[in-house]
Design an enzyme around this catalytic site. Structure first.
Site, PDB file in Angstrom:
ATOM      1  N   ASP A 402      68.414  52.890  57.862  1.00  0.00           N
ATOM      2  CA  ASP A 402      68.855  51.717  57.125  1.00  0.00           C
ATOM      3  C   ASP A 402      69.608  50.812  58.098  1.00  0.00           C
ATOM      4  OD1 ASP A 402      69.510  50.041  54.947  1.00  0.00           O
ATOM      5  OD2 ASP A 402      71.441  51.038  54.743  1.00  0.00           O
ATOM      6  N   THR A 404      72.277  47.999  57.009  1.00  0.00           N
ATOM      7  CA  THR A 404      73.642  47.714  56.574  1.00  0.00           C
ATOM      8  C   THR A 404      74.413  49.006  56.305  1.00  0.00           C
ATOM      9  OG1 THR A 404      72.866  45.682  55.554  1.00  0.00           O
ATOM     10  CG2 THR A 404      75.031  46.477  54.894  1.00  0.00           C
ATOM     11  N   PHE A 709      74.145  43.572  39.053  1.00  0.00           N
ATOM     12  CA  PHE A 709      73.106  43.555  40.085  1.00  0.00           C
ATOM     13  C   PHE A 709      72.195  44.764  39.933  1.00  0.00           C
ATOM     14  CE2 PHE A 709      71.449  44.953  44.137  1.00  0.00           C
ATOM     15  CZ  PHE A 709      70.916  43.793  44.674  1.00  0.00           C
ATOM     16  N   ILE A 920      57.507  43.569  59.280  1.00  0.00           N
ATOM     17  CA  ILE A 920      56.720  43.395  58.058  1.00  0.00           C
ATOM     18  C   ILE A 920      57.652  43.219  56.869  1.00  0.00           C
ATOM     19  CG2 ILE A 920      56.538  45.913  57.771  1.00  0.00           C
ATOM     20  CD1 ILE A 920      53.752  45.447  56.552  1.00  0.00           C
ATOM     21  N   THR A 924      54.227  42.252  51.875  1.00  0.00           N
ATOM     22  CA  THR A 924      53.118  42.712  52.709  1.00  0.00           C
ATOM     23  C   THR A 924      53.101  44.228  52.799  1.00  0.00           C
ATOM     24  OG1 THR A 924      53.412  40.683  54.005  1.00  0.00           O
ATOM     25  CG2 THR A 924      51.991  42.390  54.937  1.00  0.00           C
ATOM     26  N   ASP A 981      69.314  54.460  49.694  1.00  0.00           N
ATOM     27  CA  ASP A 981      68.696  55.250  50.764  1.00  0.00           C
ATOM     28  C   ASP A 981      68.425  56.691  50.343  1.00  0.00           C
ATOM     29  OD1 ASP A 981      68.951  53.060  52.576  1.00  0.00           O
ATOM     30  OD2 ASP A 981      71.056  53.574  52.851  1.00  0.00           O
TER      31      ASP A 981
END
Length: 1279
Positions: A402, A404, A709, A920, A924, A981
């Site tokens: 990951d 962040t 969120f 990417i 996509t 994650d």
């Protein structure tokens, strides 16, 4: 008839249970509902695996899952058959009984520990309402049942999942700490079910007549669906914020009352208690294959003996000894086959599995106590949560990371912003951040942002709540000095995000805000130097959105959670009266078009200012003080305004005292940024927000809805009622890719300029967010509100309905601006990634950030070098994706595989050969992961040095890991720090969680937990290399010594007619591999180091060299077996030829063979090891002494221990003769000489590539001793 009715009723009740859960008070007089409550599980928990009666059969059944245990039990039973008996039955039972007993004792101990824990938990007391006594009584947790009313006080643990019905807080909220559940220590707010009577008055369970319908028990901690139906028929929706979960702790609330809805093993905490993680390592899978080859070898040897015995009997003429002539040679050979199975049983290493587990525990101990993996700042060390895959750390080929919080600090600081299409660079803020970084580097500390949690705010967590009737908001349990003293003992925490890195306002933005408050406002809108009225509304709306569009909890030194407990200090009406008393309109100068009547009405003007075009709405911000004729008010009036402002702030805390505890670092950074511009969030309740605006003071903003969120919408919104205009306003913040699509294009230049600024921020590596708003008509809001309430009260498809409702609201937004937040790299990230790439590990970055930000971070962390060629895949359709992948296959050359990765990286770093980096985006990637494009994407990505997946969802992350793991059959590692994650971490062969700023969900789901990304370097390159090398060599050594010793018995069969006889007593035969030679491999498996830690870190290429050197591969198994055959031939035939022609008996012949075998096996270990310490010497000496002591004692006292042979005096006689020692010495030297010469003349490629650097072990030992002495005093380390 009555029984049929009861049966039918019971059946319908069970059918109801399968659909949903109905909860009513446990003292209900309705028999049907009471019967329903009794069907639910009790609150008693039982995590033990066994009972007194079930232990023996259940434990045996579990141990028989191991093939090796079944194998040895069958052999022990076979030895009771007289025709195939090899030696005494009790001797054959010894090894399996020993192994099963040791395992059973371990299981008993573990289960007893669980039993004690269960007993203590079930015996906990809580206050449960007794309808007969009309009072709360003490009751054990195990006796609580669904429908009971439970009253809890501050700092008490919640005994079951309860619906919150009452809180002593007048706002109807309480705070819980979920550290026992998910490891997160930041407080979470829970609220009383809406539409219940006002809080603050003591709750009476007798008056509760509602019925609760909710979903059946599940393990989703973040979901709770249901409704409460009142006696009037009105239904109220229930959600996760109404539920108090078992094992959580009540904080900062004097008393709460709830009704139990789930109890015992049906609580979410217990349903998430899945026990320890279990993964099978690659080495363990290879070991099982080799054990099968050992079985094949055993069968071949036994078949050889059986055929040989049959032929021997067939050719035997006139035997001089007794032979069973009635048994045919074929049948005799069949009997010998099974006899040899018993004799050669030690070929299957029964102790190997147990030894591997012991070695892994030892390896885990040294990993967890490595000082280099200890984070002094956080007082945390590495956690090894999966004990059986340590060796996989040395086999990693692909690493998925990951961004962040994993590569970066995840401590966000507001860096710059764009409002109304105007960019505010905050140059002084940038310079201050650079100075801060330099200062931190100068003192040798990690570059992290200081925590703003002062000692006071931290220490207030430990305040004990009293049971008095005084409001919690008035409690001050410690003085400032005591708070500071306590804070010195409290280590930094990673609970809530409260980074107080001060934001220096941008001068231009400050000028515009000051203009709003100054006399320049009297000038016309077109005057030079003045800002437009529209721009000012954008600015005020922007900062108001930053302040209120969040879920932060406001804290202060003496008041834990600041909240709106009543009217603001100066109400809106008082402010209106103040302006009317001055006889001027504070906003009149901003509107040339307003009529005189409007000019005299502040409220009317505010409506005009904040509803221009029906797209802007905000609170007034620092209104300019002017008179009706445009002149400045008199000093008397000004003084009155100043006094009013001071009075408004008299009881308020200063801004520096406020601490914002947010669920994400982005939220905290934005709220602190708003505070820097004097738009301060001061308190929060369920229904309102207290916001401090410059020039006005504190205003209460009615909070109507919060749309939190989620990863699907990628945004959050708040719906508020404007305190001045009365309009319903939606403030939204979220990812720019989403908000820009939802924003309507009213002012084209704003959107165009904002997009340019966003692209610029991303290129600088800043995290970007867009801020937008929407004004709702009252009718439009009422229609949406009905649908929202229907979605909230729905049990089925609640998430889908809530998502649909939020999406319906968040349309046609007005774009206010954008923010850029800096999130710096963690220390040593570039060096770590470079080392991993040099080690042949391909590093992929899977992030939800936008493409430009990810590329910038890739440059910063040296994943992307200056001469690397960037390949971007951003497609609008699947057909375009197909064409692009085909084009990339032609563009990227072959050969960028793992075996050339080290050379390619070296050449790329030197600038000779450019590498390819694939970038990417999420859309996509969706197409690329589809079945028909999967192979093309895989082929392109394998040719690239690295891949960066942007805007990827948690599901996409796990899909990418699975694709690489399954299709390439490589060992994968995933590292992350957040809940998004978790799926990726669990999918990889090795999952590593970083205990950072996003709670502990990643850590709780991981196999290993670290505190910094840089720790990966030593964990993989050093400990991973050591663990794999040690275990691989130990497994090969176990196979070697078993094959070597068994062959001695096999060679003897050629001289005893393949009868199954042995030249040693059966006790030595059984104990040789089980006891005499089992401990040295354990020590070497734990302590051996083929090279030093400094060497491994300085030369990362050795990591891949260890894998390609084929330590533990099929042909190494064959070489090991052949070496064992050679040594067994020497060990058998040297004594044979030395004693040929003598009159020694079979036991005397076997004595030098056994002793030579012991010496060869132990010294072979010395030759193969790379480390020799006093511990190794002691273990080797004790192993030899144990053997000699046993056989000497056996030959002295045992006369009938090994019938039909008599071992008395054999060993004492042999060891008193010089020939014995000559034979042993000659045999040992001859057997080990080839191995010694090979190791001397042909050292391994790994050893040739480096000069062994010796670690200063004395210094390191002193550091470890110092740390271990301090360790018991620490309280924050999670073991």
């Amino acid at each position: 008839m009555h029984s049929l009715e009861c049966s039918s009723h019971l059946h319908s009740t069970k059918e109801h249970l399968r659909q949903k859960r109905t909860v009513v008070p446990s003292f209900t007089e309705n028999k049907e509902l009471n019967q329903l409550l009794n069907l639910y599980k009790s609150n008693k928990i039982r995590t033990t695996k066994y009972s007194l009666l079930s232990f023996l059969p259940k434990n045996l059944f579990e141990q028989l899952h191991r093939f090796a245990n079944i194998y040895f039990i069958v052999l022990a039973a076979l030895n009771f058959v007289p025709v195939v008996e090899a030696f005494q039955p009790e001797i054959a039972l010894t090894p399996i009984i020993l192994i099963l007993s040791l395992t059973a004792v371990k299981d008993i101990w573990e289960d007893y520990s669980r039993f004690k824990s269960d007993y203590l938990i079930n015996a906990h007391l809580c206050h449960v309402y007794n309808s007969k006594k009309k009072a709360y009584v003490d009751q054990c947790w195990k006796d609580v049942r669904v429908g009971d009313f439970v009253r809890l006080s501050c700092n008490e643990i919640i005994p079951a999942d309860m619906l919150l019905l009452y809180s002593s807080d007048p706002r109807g909220v309480c705070y819980i700490e979920t550290a026992n559940l998910d490891g997160e220590t930041n407080l979470k707010q829970r609220q009383v079910v809406s539409d219940l009577p006002l809080q603050g008055v003591e709750f009476t369970p007798e008056s509760f007549h509602s019925r609760i319908e909710c979903e059946n028990p599940n393990n989703d901690l973040n979901r709770f669906r249901g409704y409460m139906e009142h006696s009037s028929g009105v239904r109220v929706g229930l959600h996760n914020s109404n539920l108090l979960l078992r094992s959580c702790t009540i904080r900062n609330t004097e008393a709460v009352v709830g009704i139990v809805v789930y109890s015992g093993h049906e609580t979410k905490a217990m349903m998430n208690n899945s026990g320890p993680r279990y993964k099978r390592s690659q080495l363990e899978k290879r070991l099982n294959t080799d054990i099968l080859w050992c079985v094949v070898l055993l069968i071949v040897m036994c078949l050889t003996a059986a055929i040989g015995h049959g032929l021997w009997l067939k050719k035997l003429k006139d035997p001089i000894f007794q032979v069973d002539g009635e048994t045919s040679p074929a049948l005799a050979g069949f009997y010998v086959f099974w006899t040899m199975i018993i004799v050669l049983q030690v070929l299957i290493p029964i102790s190997l599995y147990v030894s591997v587990e012991i070695v892994k525990l030892g390896q885990v101990y040294f990993i967890q106590n490595d000082l280099a993996l200890y984070n002094e700042q956080l007082d945390s060390r590495i956690q090894c949560r999966a004990l059986n895959i340590t060796e996989d750390l040395g086999q990693i080929q692909y690493l998925f990371s990951d961004k962040t919080g994993t590569l970066t600090e995840n401590k966000m600081v507001f860096r710059r912003c764009s409002i109304y299409g105007v960019e505010y660079p905050h140059e002084e803020n940038a310079q201050r951040l650079e100075v801060y970084e330099v200062e931190n580097e100068a003192v040798g500390r990690s570059v992290t942002l200081k925590s703003g949690c002062s000692g006071k705010s931290l220490s207030c967590r430990s305040l004990s709540c009293t049971h008095s009737s005084v409001s919690l908001h008035t409690l001050t349990a410690e003085s400032e000095e005591e708070g500071d003293a306590m804070a010195t003992h409290i280590l930094p925490r990673t609970s809530a995000f409260c980074s107080r890195m001060e934001v220096l306002p941008d001068p231009e933005l400050v000028r515009k805000l000051n203009w709003l408050c100054s006399s320049e406002a009297c000038l016309s809108e077109g005057s030079s130097g003045s800002s437009s009225r529209l721009e000012l509304t954008y600015i005020t709306d922007f900062f108001l959105a930053l302040a209120i569009c969040n879920s932060v909890v406001v804290s202060s030194p003496s008041q834990q959670q600041l909240a709106v407990t009543g009217a603001p200090l100066k109400s809106l009406e008082e402010i209106k009266l103040m302006f009317q008393r001055f006889s001027f309109s504070p906003f009149s100068a901003l509107s040339n078009l307003s009529s005189p009547q409007i000019k005299n009405s502040p409220h009317s003007f505010t409506s005009r200012l904040f509803t221009r075009g029906k797209t802007n709405s905000s609170l007034v911000s620092s209104p300019p003080i002017t008179t009706t004729d445009g002149s400045e008010p008199g000093q008397e009036n000004l003084q009155e305004v100043e006094n009013l402002s001071k009075e408004a702030d008299t009881d308020s805390y200063t801004e520096d005292d406020l601490v914002y505890e947010a669920e994400s670092p982005d939220e905290a950074a934005l709220v602190y940024a708003a505070q820097a511009y004097r738009c301060t969030l001061r308190g929060r309740s369920v229904e309102s927000l207290l916001v401090d605006l410059p020039g006005i003071g504190s205003l209460a903003v009615q909070l109507l809805h919060i749309l939190p969120f989620d990863s699907n919408r990628k945004r959050m919104s708040v719906v508020v009622r404007h305190p001045l205009t009365g309009q319903v306003v939606v403030y939204t913040k979220g990812a720019d890719s989403v908000i820009m699509d939802l924003a309507q294009d009213i002012y084209g230049h704003i959107r165009e300029q904002t997009q340019k600024h966003l692209d610029s921020y991303a290129r600088e590596g800043l995290r970007t967010l867009c801020i937008a708003k929407k004004v709702l008509e009252e009718e439009e809001y009422n229609v949406w509100r009905k649908r929202q309430l229907l979605a909230e009260s729905s049990i089925e498809n609640r998430e889908e309905l809530m998502l649909e409702s939020a999406q319906r609201l968040e349309t046609n937004l007005t774009l206010l601006g954008a923010t850029g937040i800096v999130d710096r790299l963690q220390e040593e990230v570039p060096e770590t990634i470079e080392a991993l790439q040099r080690a042949g590990i391909k590093v992929w970055v899977l992030t939800g950030d936008k493409q430009e930000t990810a590329i910038n971070i890739a440059h910063s962390c040296k994943l992307l070098c200056s001469n690397d060629q960037l390949l971007t895949a951003n497609c609008d359709s699947k057909d375009a994706c197909v064409a692009l992948l085909k084009e990339l296959k032609l563009e990227v050359p072959q050969g960028e595989d793992r075996f050339t990765a080290v050379e390619t990286h070296r050449e790329s770093s030197s600038g000779n050969v450019p590498s390819f980096i694939l970038v990417i985006d999420g859309q996509t990637l969706d197409w690329a992961l589809q079945e028909d494009l999967k192979s093309d994407f895989l082929e392109v990505s394998c040719r690239c040095k690295a891949v960066i997946c942007c805007r990827s969802t948690p599901l996409q992350k796990s899909q990418v890991v699975r694709l690489i793991r399954d299709q390439l059959a490589v060992s994968t590692l995933a590292v992350g720090d957040g809940a998004n994650d978790v799926s990726m971490i669990q999918m990889a062969d090795v999952g590593i969680g970083i205990s950072g700023q996003e709670g502990m969900q990643a850590v709780m789901s991981s196999d290993f937990a670290i505190s910094r990304f840089k720790h990966l370097s030593k964990l993989l390159l050093v400990h991973g290399h050591w663990c794999y090398s040690r275990l691989a060599n130990m497994v090969l050594y176990f196979i070697y010594k078993n094959v070597m010793y068994v062959n001695l018995l096999f060679w003897y069969q050629f001289f005893c007619g393949f009868s199954g006889s042995v030249m040693t007593n059966s006790w030595v035969l059984i104990f040789f591999n089980l006891l005499f030679t089992s401990v040295p491999p354990l020590i070497y498996g734990i302590l051996d180091q083929d090279m030093s830690a400094d060497t491994l870190r300085f030369l990362p290429e050795l990591y891949q060299a260890a894998q390609t050197s084929k330590i533990y591969v099929p042909y190494m198994f064959c070489i090991t077996v052949l070496d064992a055959f050679y040594q067994s031939l020497v060990c058998f035939f040297v004594p044979y030829f030395a004693l040929a022609g003598s009159d020694v008996g079979e036991l005397s012949f076997g004595s030098p063979i056994n002793t030579s075998a012991l010496l060869i096996i132990l010294l072979h270990q010395v030759l193969e090891s790379h480390t020799l310490t006093w511990i190794h010497v002691v273990v080797l000496v004790l192993s030899g002494a144990f053997y000699f002591g046993f056989v000497l004692l056996f030959s002295v006292v045992c006369t009938t221990c090994s019938p039909p042979t008599n071992p008395v005096g054999v060993e004492t006689l042999q060891m008193s003769q010089p020939l014995f020692y000559i034979i042993c010495a000659l045999t040992t030297v001859t057997a080990l000489l080839p191995r010694f010469l090979h190791n001397t003349l042909h050292p391994s490629a790994v050893l040739r590539s480096t000069q062994m650097d010796k670690v200063d072990s004395d210094m390191y030992r002193r550091r470890m001793q110092c740390w271990n002495q301090n360790e018991p005093r620490t309280t924050s380390v999670v073991s």
